[in-house]
Each structure stands twice: as C-alpha cells, then as structure tokens.
Design an enzyme around this catalytic site. Structure first.
Site, PDB file in Angstrom:
ATOM      1  CB  SER A   1      67.618 -17.009 104.720  1.00  9.33           C
ATOM      2  OG  SER A   1      68.111 -17.223 103.410  1.00  9.33           O
TER       3      SER A   1
ATOM      4  CG  HIS B   1      66.138 -13.755 101.297  1.00  8.51           C
ATOM      5  ND1 HIS B   1      67.078 -12.774 101.532  1.00  8.51           N
ATOM      6  CD2 HIS B   1      66.637 -14.900 101.829  1.00  8.51           C
ATOM      7  CE1 HIS B   1      68.099 -13.299 102.198  1.00  8.51           C
ATOM      8  NE2 HIS B   1      67.864 -14.579 102.378  1.00  8.51           N
TER       9      HIS B   1
ATOM     10  CG  ASP C   1      66.681  -9.619  99.886  1.00  9.36           C
ATOM     11  OD1 ASP C   1      65.976 -10.119  98.981  1.00  9.36           O
ATOM     12  OD2 ASP C   1      67.007 -10.255 100.913  1.00  9.36           O
TER      13      ASP C   1
END
Length: 199
Positions: A12, A175, A172
């Site tokens: 990611s 990230h 979040d």
C-alpha cells in the site's frame, strides 16, 4: 530521447494509500523528479495494497510483460504485521529482485519501515517493535543486495519525523498522508536519479 520505463511494485505504501490524489503517491512524485532531471518517463504502478513479499511474483510478471528499465519495490510492512519470519520474507524479495534484474532492469528496494512510530503501538512496546522492524529490514537489505538490487535507505531521520508529526500520517494513522509521502519521496530521489542514469 529514450523513454525510461519506471515500474513501482510492492504494498500500500507503493500504491499510495492515504493520498488524496494519485499524483501525490511515491511513484508519481519520483516520476516527476525524473522528468525534471530530463528523463522521458513511462510510469506504471503494479503495487497492491496489503501485499506481502510472497505476493510479489504476479507484480514482477506484470512489470516484465510491460517492459521495465527501472523498478522500485516497497515492501515489508505487511510482512511485519503478519509475523512473516525475516528469512522467509527476504527469500521472496530476493526472488522478485532476481526476476527483474534478469531482464536488465535496475532495481531499487525500500525495506520495511519502522513500525514503532505508529500511534497504534503502545509506548511500552515501541522499542521492541522498532528493533523487530530493523531486524526484518536488515534481512531484506542483505537479500536484495545479493540479488543485484540497490537498497534505497529511508533512514532514522525520516522515521523520527513521523514519530513527532501526526500530519505526516493519513486519517487511519497507519499510512502516510500526502505530506508523508513527500518526505519519503525526498529521501528516495537521489537513489532514483542515480539508478536512472545507469538504467
């Protein structure tokens, strides 16, 4: 002018999760740096959110099929969260690097981040988590170098900035935000430009 085929593989972080616009992701920021340095760049991102080192083979196949001169692999965070043994993850990374290098590509590897800077980690465990992260990254670096890659170091000075500046994280708290990705890309730019000159 020859077009530089730049491919980004990994998880990611490589895919840019946390950005509000795709142009803020690592691959796009680094492609812009390459263009500013005079390169014609064709970028494709094969990274998949949630990917571990064991998930790299399909990404490698896609990059090779598209043609690759310069590859950036960012992987390791999900290996850490899922307790992948360092030797296992390092072997999978080595195989991925070997597959890319065998085509003549220059390969850069960004190893696992320091997970101890995450807000989710209780303060009493941060030193242990950081040490585990470093051990995993060390195993990755050795494997990647053996296979012919260059390790693009994102050093303690970068992680220390994340530890004290919550703006570098997305909502979040896991990230990076666009600002966080900019910090990481800045640390990688010298490596990418050097690799592009020899690609």
């Amino acid at each position: 002018m020859t077009t530089l085929r730049f491919r980004v593989l990994g998880d990611s972080l490589a895919a840019g999760v946390g950005c509000t616009r795709v142009e803020q992701s690592i691959g796009h920021v680094l492609a812009d740096a390459l263009r500013a340095a005079g390169h014609r760049v064709e970028l494709s991102v094969h990274a998949v959110p949630g990917a571990r080192s064991a998930d790299l083979p399909p990404q490698v196949r896609a990059a090779v099929a598209a043609g690759v001169d310069l590859a950036l692999i960012v992987v390791g965070a999900n290996d850490l969260t899922r307790f992948t043994p360092p030797a296992v993850g390092a072997e999978k990374l080595r195989d991925a690097v070997t597959g890319l290098v065998s085509t003549g590509a220059r390969v850069l590897v960004v190893t696992a981040p320091d997970m101890g800077v995450l807000a989710h980690v209780p303060p009493t465990f941060r030193d242990v988590v950081s040490q585990t992260s470093r051990l995993y990254a060390t195993a990755q670096a050795a494997a990647a170098t053996t296979a012919g890659a260059t390790v693009a170091h994102v050093g303690p000075e970068v992680f220390s900035r994340f530890a004290v500046d919550e703006r570098l994280f997305s909502a979040d708290r896991f990230h990076p935000s666009a600002a966080g990705y900019a910090v990481i890309a800045q640390a990688l730019t010298t490596y990418v430009l050097a690799a592009a000159r020899s690609a």
